[in-house]
Design a protein around this motif. Structure first.
Motif, PDB file in Angstrom:
ATOM      1  N   LEU A 123       2.730   6.897  -6.755  1.00  7.44           N
ATOM      2  CA  LEU A 123       1.757   7.711  -7.485  1.00  7.44           C
ATOM      3  C   LEU A 123       1.767   9.150  -6.994  1.00  7.44           C
ATOM      4  CD1 LEU A 123      -0.469   7.911  -9.565  1.00  7.44           C
ATOM      5  CD2 LEU A 123      -2.104   7.129  -7.835  1.00  7.44           C
ATOM      6  N   VAL A 167       2.945   1.721  -3.500  1.00  4.56           N
ATOM      7  CA  VAL A 167       2.145   2.139  -4.655  1.00  4.56           C
ATOM      8  C   VAL A 167       1.618   3.555  -4.467  1.00  4.56           C
ATOM      9  CG1 VAL A 167       0.106   1.646  -6.045  1.00  4.56           C
ATOM     10  CG2 VAL A 167       1.522  -0.230  -5.201  1.00  4.56           C
ATOM     11  N   GLU A 168       1.090   3.850  -3.279  1.00 11.45           N
ATOM     12  CA  GLU A 168       0.535   5.180  -3.053  1.00 11.45           C
ATOM     13  C   GLU A 168       1.623   6.248  -3.064  1.00 11.45           C
ATOM     14  OE1 GLU A 168      -3.292   3.709  -0.345  1.00 11.45           O
ATOM     15  OE2 GLU A 168      -1.706   4.923   0.553  1.00 11.45           O
ATOM     16  N   PRO A 217      -0.684   6.899 -14.784  1.00 18.60           N
ATOM     17  CA  PRO A 217      -0.319   6.439 -13.432  1.00 18.60           C
ATOM     18  C   PRO A 217      -1.533   6.138 -12.554  1.00 18.60           C
ATOM     19  CG  PRO A 217       1.002   8.336 -14.053  1.00 18.60           C
ATOM     20  CD  PRO A 217      -0.067   8.205 -15.089  1.00 18.60           C
ATOM     21  N   VAL A 218      -2.580   6.969 -12.641  1.00 16.12           N
ATOM     22  CA  VAL A 218      -3.791   6.711 -11.854  1.00 16.12           C
ATOM     23  C   VAL A 218      -4.424   5.389 -12.288  1.00 16.12           C
ATOM     24  CG1 VAL A 218      -6.149   7.507 -11.406  1.00 16.12           C
ATOM     25  CG2 VAL A 218      -4.252   9.129 -11.324  1.00 16.12           C
ATOM     26  N   THR A 249       0.826  -1.210   0.000  1.00 11.52           N
ATOM     27  CA  THR A 249       0.000   0.000   0.000  1.00 11.52           C
ATOM     28  C   THR A 249       0.858   1.257   0.000  1.00 11.52           C
ATOM     29  OG1 THR A 249      -1.773  -1.153   1.189  1.00 11.52           O
ATOM     30  CG2 THR A 249      -1.799   1.246   1.245  1.00 11.52           C
ATOM     31  N   ALA A 288      -2.267   2.444 -10.894  1.00  9.08           N
ATOM     32  CA  ALA A 288      -2.477   2.212  -9.462  1.00  9.08           C
ATOM     33  C   ALA A 288      -3.836   1.575  -9.201  1.00  9.08           C
ATOM     34  CB  ALA A 288      -2.354   3.530  -8.694  1.00  9.08           C
ATOM     35  N   SER A 289      -4.853   2.022  -9.929  1.00  9.96           N
ATOM     36  CA  SER A 289      -6.186   1.438  -9.775  1.00  9.96           C
ATOM     37  C   SER A 289      -6.188  -0.024 -10.191  1.00  9.96           C
ATOM     38  CB  SER A 289      -7.202   2.221 -10.610  1.00  9.96           C
ATOM     39  OG  SER A 289      -7.263   3.571 -10.213  1.00  9.96           O
ATOM     40  N   PHE A 304      -5.431   3.753  -5.513  1.00  7.47           N
ATOM     41  CA  PHE A 304      -5.002   2.400  -5.154  1.00  7.47           C
ATOM     42  C   PHE A 304      -6.090   1.644  -4.402  1.00  7.47           C
ATOM     43  CE2 PHE A 304      -2.896  -0.588  -2.180  1.00  7.47           C
ATOM     44  CZ  PHE A 304      -2.408  -1.464  -3.123  1.00  7.47           C
ATOM     45  N   SER A 347      -3.958   9.702  -4.887  1.00  8.64           N
ATOM     46  CA  SER A 347      -3.106   8.516  -4.846  1.00  8.64           C
ATOM     47  C   SER A 347      -3.729   7.441  -3.968  1.00  8.64           C
ATOM     48  CB  SER A 347      -1.716   8.873  -4.318  1.00  8.64           C
ATOM     49  OG  SER A 347      -1.074   9.798  -5.159  1.00  8.64           O
ATOM     50  N   LEU A 392      -3.625  -2.131 -10.153  1.00  7.95           N
ATOM     51  CA  LEU A 392      -2.922  -2.925  -9.140  1.00  7.95           C
ATOM     52  C   LEU A 392      -3.801  -3.168  -7.923  1.00  7.95           C
ATOM     53  CD1 LEU A 392       0.661  -1.331  -9.258  1.00  7.95           C
ATOM     54  CD2 LEU A 392      -0.027  -3.591 -10.092  1.00  7.95           C
ATOM     55  N   GLY A 393      -4.495  -2.126  -7.463  1.00 13.54           N
ATOM     56  CA  GLY A 393      -5.377  -2.296  -6.322  1.00 13.54           C
ATOM     57  C   GLY A 393      -6.493  -3.280  -6.598  1.00 13.54           C
TER      58      GLY A 393
END
Length: 459
Positions: A155, A151-152, A210-211, A148, A214-215, A186, A182, A217-218
Motif C-alpha cells: 500500500l 500488505v503495508e 488500495p486503502v 503485516t 488493505a482495510s 491495515f 498504510s 484484509l486487516g
C-alpha cells in the motif's frame, strides 16, 4: 514443526504464569495494552509531541493514546495541525503495536486455551479446522509479521508516488503520509494526518481502492489471512474461514447498496455526483464501518437513517483475532444460523457440512447481548454527560465499542467525563471480546448431575 514449544515447556510457562498471579492468559493481554496506553500517553504529553507551544493536556493525550493502541480512530484534536512530526510518529508506533499485538496475542491465547483442553483434543481441533497448533507459536508470530509487512509495504508503494505527484506533497512528506496511512489502513486504526480523513480523495480510485483493500484484509483476521496464504480453493477452507469471508463480502455489498440508496438524493453528501462518483464514494464509505474508520463523506451531514445502518455495520465489525472490532462477523453469522435453524424447525445448527457446537452458540449469544448492554448503557450515560441527541450519542458509543473511529463530529466537544467514558468504551471494545471468550472457555465445567427439564413460555 518450526516452533520449539513442547508439552513440558508449556507446563513450565503455565506454572510461571500462575506464579505471576494471572488467572488466565487474557489478563496478560489487558495488562500489556494498559501499559502501552500509559507509555503512549506519557510520550504524547511531551512538548516535542505537540505542534504548538506547551504540551498536550492529559485528557487529550490519554484519549489519543487509547484510540491508537485500541486502533479505534476517534480523536479529540485536529490531527493535521495539533501533533508534530514526533507526535505523529508516536501515534503510528502505537497503532502498529496495538494492531500487531492483538493479532499475535489473540492467536497465542487460542493456543494456550487449546492446551487447557488437553493435547489430544487440541490436535484433533487443529486437524479439523486447519488452524495453528501447539508447536506453531513461532510460526504464528513470524507469519503475522510477514503478512503485516507485505500488505503495508504494498500500500505504501502505491500511495507514495500518487501523493507526491498528484497532490503536491513532495517526495519526503508524501512518503511519511503514505506510510502513516498504510499502517493505519491495515491495522484498521482509522487515524489520518488529514483533518477531513479521506474526504479529499473521495473520487480518486488510485487512493480509495488500495486503502479499502488493505482495510478489508486487516479486518478479515489473522487466522483467515494465514489460511488464504496456504490454500486459495474455497472448498478447502475451514468453517471459520468460510463464515468470515462469506459474511464479510455479503455485509460489504449490502452496506454499499444501503448507503448508496439512502444518500442518493442528499445534497450535502452525494446528491450532486454522477453515478460513477456516487458508486466509488459510497463503496468506500460502506466498507469503513467494518472498523477501518476512515470516511470519504462528512458523516455529520448524512441522514439519520443512514447513521442507523452504519451503526449496525459498526456493531457487527470484522473478523476474529485480527485488527477489527465489533462482535465479529462469525458471531453474527452463528446468530443468524441459529435463527434460521429455529425458523425451519431444525434441532441442530449446521453450516458448510459442519454442526456448530452448542457451546459456540451460547458464547455468541453472550457476546452479542453483553455488547448490546455496553452500547445501550454507554449511550444513556453519554447523553447524561453531554448535550447530545440520541442519534449522535448512539453513533459515538457504537463507534467506540466497535473500535471504528467514525464520528458525527461531536468527539472534540465532549466534556472531560464524556471523553473518559469513550476512553473506557474503546478499551472495553478492543479487549472485552477476547477476555470474555477466554474467561468463558476457562471456566467451562462438566456437571455431575442433570436437573429436570423446564419449559418457560417465550414470546
Amino acid at each position: 514443526m518450526l516452533g520449539d514449544l513442547t508439552p513440558d515447556s508449556i507446563d513450565r510457562l503455565e506454572r510461571f504464569g500462575r506464579r505471576q498471579r494471572f488467572r488466565h492468559p487474557a489478563q496478560v493481554l489487558v495488562v500489556a495494552f494498559a501499559a502501552l496506553i500509559a507509555a503512549g500517553t506519557a510520550l504524547l504529553m511531551l512538548p516535542v509531541s505537540k505542534a504548538g507551544e506547551g504540551s498536550a493536556p492529559l485528557i487529550d493525550a490519554l484519549f489519543t493514546s487509547t484510540s491508537a493502541v485500541c486502533v479505534a480512530g476517534l480523536a479529540t484534536v485536529d490531527p493535521e495541525t495539533y501533533w508534530s512530526g514526533f507526535g505523529e510518529a508516536v501515534i503510528l508506533t502505537l497503532f502498529q503495536l496495538g494492531g500487531f499485538g492483538i493479532m499475535t496475542l489473540a492467536t497465542v491465547i487460542g493456543i494456550v486455551l487449546a492446551r487447557r483442553f488437553g493435547l489430544s483434543a487440541a490436535l484433533l481441533a487443529s486437524a479439523e479446522t486447519s488452524s495453528v497448533g501447539l508447536g506453531d507459536l513461532r510460526r504464528v508470530v513470524l507469519a503475522v509479521g510477514k503478512v503485516t509487512i507485505v500488505v503495508e509495504l504494498a500500500l505504501f508503494l502505491i500511495l507514495w508516488p500518487r501523493l507526491a505527484l498528484s497532490y503536491d506533497e513532495g517526495w519526503l512528506h508524501g512518503a511519511w503520509t503514505a506510510l502513516f496511512h498504510s499502517v493505519s489502513a491495515f491495522n484498521n486504526a482509522g487515524l489520518s494526518t488529514y483533518s477531513d480523513s479521506m474526504v479529499r480523495f473521495m473520487h480518486d480510485w488510485w487512493v480509495i481502492v488500495p486503502v479499502a483493500a488493505a482495510s478489508f484484509l486487516g479486518a478479515l483476521g489473522f487466522p483467515v489471512l494465514i489460511e488464504l496464504r496456504r490454500e486459495l480453493r474455497p472448498r478447502k477452507w475451514s468453517l471459520h474461514a468460510k463464515l468470515t469471508i462469506l459474511t464479510s463480502v455479503v455485509l460489504v455489498f449490502l452496506g454499499w447498496a444501503f448507503v448508496l440508496v439512502s444518500e442518493w438524493g442528499n445534497p450535502a453528501t452525494i446528491g450532486g455526483m454522477n453515478l460513477g462518483e456516487k458508486s466509488i464514494t459510497t463503496f468506500f464509505q460502506a466498507l469503513m464501518p467494518r472498523t477501518a474508520g476512515f470516511n470519504s463523506l462528512d458523516v455529520g451531514q448524512m441522514y439519520e437513517g443512514t447513521w442507523v445502518g452504519m451503526i449496525i455495520l459498526m456493531f457487527i465489525g470484522g473478523g476474529s483475532a485480527g485488527t477489527a472490532g465489533g462482535i465479529k462477523v462469525t458471531t453474527f453469522a452463528v446468530l443468524f444460523l441459529m435463527i434460521w435453524a429455529e425458523v425451519r424447525g431444525e434441532r441442530r445448527v449446521n453450516a458448510f457440512g459442519y454442526r456448530i457446537d452448542e457451546k459456540v452458540q451460547r458464547q455468541a449469544v453472550a457476546i452479542a447481548l453483553l455488547s448490546v448492554a455496553a452500547v445501550m448503557g454507554g449511550t444513556l450515560v453519554l447523553m447524561a454527560l453531554a448535550p447530545l441527541g440520541l442519534g449522535e450519542a448512539w453513533f459515538e458509543v457504537t463507534s467506540a465499542v466497535g473500535t471504528v473511529g467514525m464520528s458525527t463530529g461531536v468527539t472534540a466537544d465532549l466534556p472531560d467525563p464524556g471523553k473518559l467514558l469513550i476512553i473506557g468504551l474503546m478499551f472495553l471494545g478492543r479487549l472485552g471480546p477476547v477476555t470474555l471468550v477466554s474467561a468463558i472457555t476457562l471456566r467451562q465445567r462438566q456437571s455431575s448431575y442433570t436437573l429436570p427439564e423446564g419449559r418457560p413460555l417465550l414470546g
